[in-house]
Design a protein around this motif. Structure first.
Motif, PDB file in Angstrom:
ATOM      1  N   LEU A  45       0.836  -1.208   0.000  1.00 54.29           N
ATOM      2  CA  LEU A  45       0.000   0.000   0.000  1.00 54.29           C
ATOM      3  C   LEU A  45       0.871   1.259   0.000  1.00 54.29           C
ATOM      4  N   VAL A  46       1.944   1.233   0.789  1.00 53.96           N
ATOM      5  CA  VAL A  46       2.835   2.388   0.860  1.00 53.96           C
ATOM      6  C   VAL A  46       3.499   2.619  -0.486  1.00 53.96           C
ATOM      7  N   MET A  47       3.935   1.560  -1.139  1.00 54.44           N
ATOM      8  CA  MET A  47       4.561   1.698  -2.462  1.00 54.44           C
ATOM      9  C   MET A  47       3.569   2.291  -3.464  1.00 54.44           C
ATOM     10  N   GLU A  48       2.318   1.841  -3.415  1.00 52.21           N
ATOM     11  CA  GLU A  48       1.290   2.399  -4.302  1.00 52.21           C
ATOM     12  C   GLU A  48       1.041   3.874  -3.984  1.00 52.21           C
ATOM     13  N   ALA A  49       1.000   4.200  -2.696  1.00 55.23           N
ATOM     14  CA  ALA A  49       0.782   5.591  -2.293  1.00 55.23           C
ATOM     15  C   ALA A  49       1.940   6.467  -2.757  1.00 55.23           C
ATOM     16  N   GLN A  50       3.172   5.961  -2.658  1.00 58.78           N
ATOM     17  CA  GLN A  50       4.330   6.720  -3.116  1.00 58.78           C
ATOM     18  C   GLN A  50       4.303   6.925  -4.630  1.00 58.78           C
ATOM     19  N   ALA A  51       3.817   5.898  -5.355  1.00 61.37           N
ATOM     20  CA  ALA A  51       3.760   5.983  -6.812  1.00 61.37           C
ATOM     21  C   ALA A  51       2.615   6.885  -7.268  1.00 61.37           C
ATOM     22  N   GLY A  52       1.634   7.080  -6.388  1.00 62.85           N
ATOM     23  CA  GLY A  52       0.498   7.923  -6.729  1.00 62.85           C
ATOM     24  C   GLY A  52      -0.541   7.208  -7.560  1.00 62.85           C
ATOM     25  N   SER A  53      -0.415   5.906  -7.679  1.00 60.07           N
ATOM     26  CA  SER A  53      -1.400   5.152  -8.459  1.00 60.07           C
ATOM     27  C   SER A  53      -2.631   4.875  -7.614  1.00 60.07           C
ATOM     28  N   GLY A 105      -5.324   6.836  -7.415  1.00 61.63           N
ATOM     29  CA  GLY A 105      -6.065   8.044  -7.084  1.00 61.63           C
ATOM     30  C   GLY A 105      -6.102   8.370  -5.605  1.00 61.63           C
ATOM     31  N   GLY A 106      -5.101   7.942  -4.857  1.00 60.99           N
ATOM     32  CA  GLY A 106      -5.046   8.257  -3.434  1.00 60.99           C
ATOM     33  C   GLY A 106      -5.719   7.232  -2.552  1.00 60.99           C
ATOM     34  N   ALA A 107      -6.294   6.195  -3.128  1.00 64.69           N
ATOM     35  CA  ALA A 107      -6.972   5.171  -2.322  1.00 64.69           C
ATOM     36  C   ALA A 107      -5.973   4.438  -1.438  1.00 64.69           C
ATOM     37  N   ALA A 108      -4.776   4.199  -1.956  1.00 68.63           N
ATOM     38  CA  ALA A 108      -3.759   3.499  -1.171  1.00 68.63           C
ATOM     39  C   ALA A 108      -3.346   4.344   0.031  1.00 68.63           C
ATOM     40  N   PHE A 109      -3.155   5.642  -0.202  1.00 73.15           N
ATOM     41  CA  PHE A 109      -2.780   6.536   0.904  1.00 73.15           C
ATOM     42  C   PHE A 109      -3.892   6.583   1.945  1.00 73.15           C
ATOM     43  N   ALA A 110      -5.143   6.656   1.510  1.00 74.87           N
ATOM     44  CA  ALA A 110      -6.279   6.672   2.434  1.00 74.87           C
ATOM     45  C   ALA A 110      -6.325   5.390   3.245  1.00 74.87           C
ATOM     46  N   GLU A 111      -6.027   4.273   2.629  1.00 78.73           N
ATOM     47  CA  GLU A 111      -6.026   2.985   3.340  1.00 78.73           C
ATOM     48  C   GLU A 111      -4.914   2.948   4.388  1.00 78.73           C
ATOM     49  N   VAL A 112      -3.727   3.473   4.043  1.00 84.62           N
ATOM     50  CA  VAL A 112      -2.622   3.528   5.007  1.00 84.62           C
ATOM     51  C   VAL A 112      -3.033   4.393   6.201  1.00 84.62           C
ATOM     52  N   CYS A 113      -3.613   5.555   5.928  1.00 84.64           N
ATOM     53  CA  CYS A 113      -4.051   6.452   7.008  1.00 84.64           C
ATOM     54  C   CYS A 113      -5.097   5.786   7.882  1.00 84.64           C
ATOM     55  N   GLN A 114      -6.023   5.057   7.263  1.00 85.40           N
ATOM     56  CA  GLN A 114      -7.065   4.373   8.032  1.00 85.40           C
ATOM     57  C   GLN A 114      -6.449   3.345   8.975  1.00 85.40           C
ATOM     58  N   ARG A 115      -5.428   2.645   8.517  1.00 85.76           N
ATOM     59  CA  ARG A 115      -4.775   1.629   9.352  1.00 85.76           C
ATOM     60  C   ARG A 115      -4.015   2.259  10.529  1.00 85.76           C
ATOM     61  N   PHE A 116      -3.631   3.525  10.410  1.00 88.90           N
ATOM     62  CA  PHE A 116      -2.863   4.174  11.481  1.00 88.90           C
ATOM     63  C   PHE A 116      -3.694   5.126  12.340  1.00 88.90           C
ATOM     64  N   THR A 117      -5.008   5.102  12.162  1.00 91.13           N
ATOM     65  CA  THR A 117      -5.879   5.963  12.958  1.00 91.13           C
ATOM     66  C   THR A 117      -5.722   5.684  14.452  1.00 91.13           C
ATOM     67  N   GLY A 118      -5.730   4.430  14.818  1.00 93.23           N
ATOM     68  CA  GLY A 118      -5.594   4.061  16.237  1.00 93.23           C
ATOM     69  C   GLY A 118      -4.272   4.517  16.822  1.00 93.23           C
ATOM     70  N   LEU A 136       0.544  14.379  10.196  1.00 97.23           N
ATOM     71  CA  LEU A 136       1.636  14.868   9.345  1.00 97.23           C
ATOM     72  C   LEU A 136       2.813  13.893   9.352  1.00 97.23           C
ATOM     73  N   ALA A 137       3.068  13.274  10.507  1.00 97.42           N
ATOM     74  CA  ALA A 137       4.153  12.296  10.604  1.00 97.42           C
ATOM     75  C   ALA A 137       3.845  11.053   9.782  1.00 97.42           C
ATOM     76  N   VAL A 138       2.577  10.620   9.772  1.00101.54           N
ATOM     77  CA  VAL A 138       2.193   9.469   8.941  1.00101.54           C
ATOM     78  C   VAL A 138       2.398   9.803   7.474  1.00101.54           C
ATOM     79  N   ALA A 139       1.964  10.984   7.065  1.00100.98           N
ATOM     80  CA  ALA A 139       2.126  11.388   5.668  1.00100.98           C
ATOM     81  C   ALA A 139       3.604  11.480   5.295  1.00100.98           C
ATOM     82  N   ALA A 140       4.424  12.027   6.196  1.00102.97           N
ATOM     83  CA  ALA A 140       5.864  12.118   5.933  1.00102.97           C
ATOM     84  C   ALA A 140       6.489  10.727   5.876  1.00102.97           C
ATOM     85  N   ALA A 141       6.011   9.816   6.717  1.00 97.22           N
ATOM     86  CA  ALA A 141       6.530   8.441   6.706  1.00 97.22           C
ATOM     87  C   ALA A 141       6.215   7.763   5.383  1.00 97.22           C
ATOM     88  N   VAL A 142       5.013   7.949   4.870  1.00 98.72           N
ATOM     89  CA  VAL A 142       4.647   7.367   3.575  1.00 98.72           C
ATOM     90  C   VAL A 142       5.548   7.939   2.480  1.00 98.72           C
TER      91      VAL A 142
END
Length: 196
Positions: free
Chosen positions: A6-14, A16-29, A53-59
């Motif tokens: 998921l992180v690799m997809e989020a970094q690639a931008g493929s 439409g941002g769904a991968a990034f949203a999924e990563v963020c959802q997993r780190f909500t807790g 912001l730290a999660v986004a920077a980590a991705v």
């Protein structure tokens, strides 16, 4: 799909941002866990924002080639981002307390605070008002006849007795008393015109 994928997809931008949203959802807790710590109660929203912001920077900065799992990498980024926010806020709080002369971090602050040092020891408003009133009274005294002015100034403002002023003016103490009373009545009328 694994977290690393998921992180690799989020970094690639493929996707439409769904991968990034999924990563963020997993780190909500995780973000909530660090933002809701008791020592951050007053800045909980800021701590959550720092966590996100730290999660986004980590991705963005994650490199799978290092062999570090993303979950551990993101957690350390969030933990240290929130901790650094707390340290900045604590420094700011201590500076504010020092300005007012309170205690800093459990230890008593010696001496006055900066605001106490800058503050005038006297009441400036009262001083200005007193000088203004004094000027008005002096001006009103100048309008009185000489004998009335002498009777008021020497007996009320000075420490002279009626008999002493009477000897100086060549009259009786009762006459000086009368001069003073008439002068005070005129002075009151003059002050009423100028002040009110």
């Amino acid at each position: 799909m694994s977290l690393e994928q998921l992180v690799m997809e989020a970094q690639a931008g493929s996707g439409g941002g769904a991968a990034f949203a999924e990563v963020c959802q997993r780190f909500t807790g995780l973000v909530k866990k660090y933002a809701n710590q008791p020592h951050l109660a007053g800045i909980k929203e800021e701590a959550a924002a720092e966590g996100w912001l730290a999660v986004a920077a980590a991705v963005r900065t994650y490199d799978q080639a290092t062999g570090v799992r993303f979950a551990g990498y993101a957690e350390s980024r969030v933990r240290y981002a929130v901790w650094n926010l707390f340290k900045r806020e604590r420094r700011r709080w201590q500076q504010e307390i020092t300005l007012t002369g309170g205690s800093t971090g459990g230890e008593e602050h010696e001496g006055p605070g900066l605001l106490d040092t800058l503050a005038s020891a006297s009441n400036v408003e009262s001083e200005v008002e007193a000088k203004s009133t004094e000027a008005v009274v002096k001006q009103a005294l100048r309008t009185l006849p000489d004998k009335q002015r002498v009777a008021i100034v020497k007996t009320l403002l000075g420490e002279a007795q009626l008999a002493e002023v009477a000897a100086e003016l060549g009259t009786s103490p009762q006459a000086v008393y009368g001069l003073r009373q008439r002068g005070l009545a005129r002075l009151k009328k003059e002050l009423d015109k100028n002040i009110f």
